[in-house]
Scaffold this motif. Structure first.
Motif, short mmCIF file in Angstrom:
data_model
loop_
_atom_site.label_atom_id
_atom_site.label_comp_id
_atom_site.label_asym_id
_atom_site.label_seq_id
_atom_site.Cartn_x
_atom_site.Cartn_y
_atom_site.Cartn_z
N PRO A 1 -49.28 62.98 34.15
CA PRO A 1 -48.23 63.64 34.92
C PRO A 1 -48.71 64.99 35.45
N ASP A 2 -48.11 65.44 36.52
CA ASP A 2 -48.44 66.74 37.10
C ASP A 2 -47.12 67.45 37.43
N PRO A 3 -46.79 68.55 36.76
CA PRO A 3 -47.63 69.28 35.80
C PRO A 3 -47.87 68.48 34.52
N GLY A 4 -49.01 68.77 33.91
CA GLY A 4 -49.41 67.99 32.74
C GLY A 4 -48.62 68.30 31.49
N PHE A 5 -48.17 69.55 31.34
CA PHE A 5 -47.52 69.97 30.10
C PHE A 5 -46.32 70.85 30.42
N ASN B 1 -68.26 56.68 26.74
CA ASN B 1 -66.82 56.56 26.52
C ASN B 1 -66.21 57.89 26.06
N GLY B 2 -66.77 59.00 26.53
CA GLY B 2 -66.20 60.29 26.19
C GLY B 2 -64.79 60.43 26.73
N HIS B 3 -64.01 61.27 26.11
CA HIS B 3 -62.60 61.41 26.48
C HIS B 3 -62.44 62.33 27.69
N ASP B 4 -61.27 62.25 28.32
CA ASP B 4 -61.03 62.95 29.58
C ASP B 4 -59.87 63.94 29.48
N ASP B 5 -59.64 64.47 28.29
CA ASP B 5 -58.49 65.32 28.09
C ASP B 5 -58.89 66.76 27.78
N PRO B 6 -57.97 67.70 28.05
CA PRO B 6 -56.61 67.54 28.59
C PRO B 6 -56.61 67.50 30.12
N GLN B 7 -55.75 66.67 30.66
CA GLN B 7 -55.59 66.57 32.10
C GLN B 7 -54.47 67.50 32.57
N ASN B 8 -54.68 68.11 33.73
CA ASN B 8 -53.67 68.96 34.38
C ASN B 8 -53.20 70.10 33.46
N PHE B 9 -54.18 70.69 32.76
CA PHE B 9 -53.87 71.82 31.88
C PHE B 9 -53.99 73.11 32.69
N SER B 10 -53.02 74.00 32.56
CA SER B 10 -53.02 75.27 33.27
C SER B 10 -53.43 76.40 32.33
N LEU B 11 -54.66 76.89 32.50
CA LEU B 11 -55.10 78.02 31.69
C LEU B 11 -54.26 79.26 31.97
N SER B 12 -53.84 79.43 33.21
CA SER B 12 -53.05 80.61 33.54
C SER B 12 -51.70 80.58 32.84
N GLU B 13 -51.07 79.41 32.77
CA GLU B 13 -49.78 79.32 32.07
C GLU B 13 -49.95 79.57 30.58
N TRP B 14 -51.01 79.02 30.00
CA TRP B 14 -51.24 79.25 28.57
C TRP B 14 -51.55 80.71 28.30
N SER B 15 -52.36 81.33 29.15
CA SER B 15 -52.69 82.74 28.97
C SER B 15 -51.43 83.61 29.08
N ALA B 16 -50.54 83.26 30.02
CA ALA B 16 -49.30 84.02 30.15
C ALA B 16 -48.43 83.87 28.90
#
Length: 293
Positions: free
Chosen positions: A221-225, A262-277
């Protein structure tokens, strides 16, 4: 609704996998340092490369303000202050990885084992709705996968991470931050690294890329979280860093898995700016509480 045992078992199993020989790493690992190349901020800059479709990584970018200013520095929040704040917010220490004055895990199988220094961010990539649309109510309390049933015996059946965070911002500890546990192919391939990494799983469903292969789970989904997930992830990062005494080095799961089949592809659509805020707001609240203002 209560999360059914079979569904929760699958959610906890979603990130399990078998390691294969590593071909190339996105961030060079320096074994004798028990870490990656560069100082803490340089390592974080590499380990937080954006994760794109099919685990492709974007280019490195400057860290957001809070992370750039704090990673690798000594924490300025006392465990007693954090404990008092959690009590005021009615948040159990068990929900943030364990007692905030207890030591973190240490690398296994070493005489002078270093303490955990990496905070790894995952998404569950589950459930996979295949070619069906992701339901509109995934951020509501009525969605099954937002209901952590702590009485469910499936929680003790070998989860790979430490803490899960649902889309409502609720968290569930399945392994204390003081207990070593692997959840990446890097650790599977190099068991002596287990204990250096703390793993947090963010609940995120997926569906398939049309024409991308049967059963693929490439689309998130987008946004991812949700904002609530970023807030709880910020609290978990602060709690773990307080336990270590220095701000941990954050990393994305997909970057650690680079070079493994078969490495994993996560996290998708993660916002570093939102987490930092979210980190900035929470840190300010804790500092304000600490000074009594």
């Amino acid at each position: 609704m209560t999360l059914r045992p079979a569904l929760l078992s699958l959610l906890l199993f979603a990130t399990a996998g078998t390691a294969f020989a590593q071909q190339q790493t996105a961030c060079p690992y320096v074994a004798w340092k028990s870490g990656f190349k560069g100082d803490a901020r340089a390592q974080a800059t590499c380990l937080l490369r954006p994760v794109k479709l099919y685990a492709r990584l974007g280019e490195t970018a400057p860290l957001p303000e809070f992370l750039a200013a704090h990673i690798g520095q000594r924490t300025d929040i006392a465990p007693a202050r954090l404990r008092a704040w959690l009590a005021q917010q009615s948040v159990s220490e068990a929900d943030v990885g364990g007692a905030v004055d207890a030591p973190l895990s240490r690398a296994v199988g070493r005489l002078a084992a270093p303490m955990a220094r990496y905070f790894v961010i995952h998404d569950t990539s589950y459930p996979n709705f295949l070619l069906d649309a992701i339901p509109a109510h995934i951020n509501d309390a009525g969605w099954d996968f937002n209901d952590f049933n702590i009485r469910n015996p499936a929680l003790g059946s070998g989860p790979k991470g430490h803490v899960y965070v649902n889309r409502l911002g609720g968290s569930l500890q399945v392994r204390d931050f003081g207990t070593p546990g692997y959840a990446s192919k890097l650790e599977k391939d190099k068991p002596s690294l287990t204990g250096l990494f703390l793993h947090v799983e963010l609940v995120q469903p997926r569906n398939s890329v049309p024409g991308g292969g049967k059963g693929n789970d490439g689309l998130a989904p987008d946004p991812g979280f949700t904002p609530a997930q970023y807030e709880r992830l910020a609290l978990l990062y602060i709690a773990a860093s307080v336990r270590r005494g220095t701000w941990l080095i954050p990393a994305f799961h997909a970057v650690l898995d680079t070079g493994f089949a078969n490495g994993h592809d996560d996290p998708q659509n993660f916002s570093l700016s939102e987490w930092s805020a979210a980190l900035f707001r929470l840190h300010a609240a804790l500092r304000q509480a600490d000074t009594g203002q």
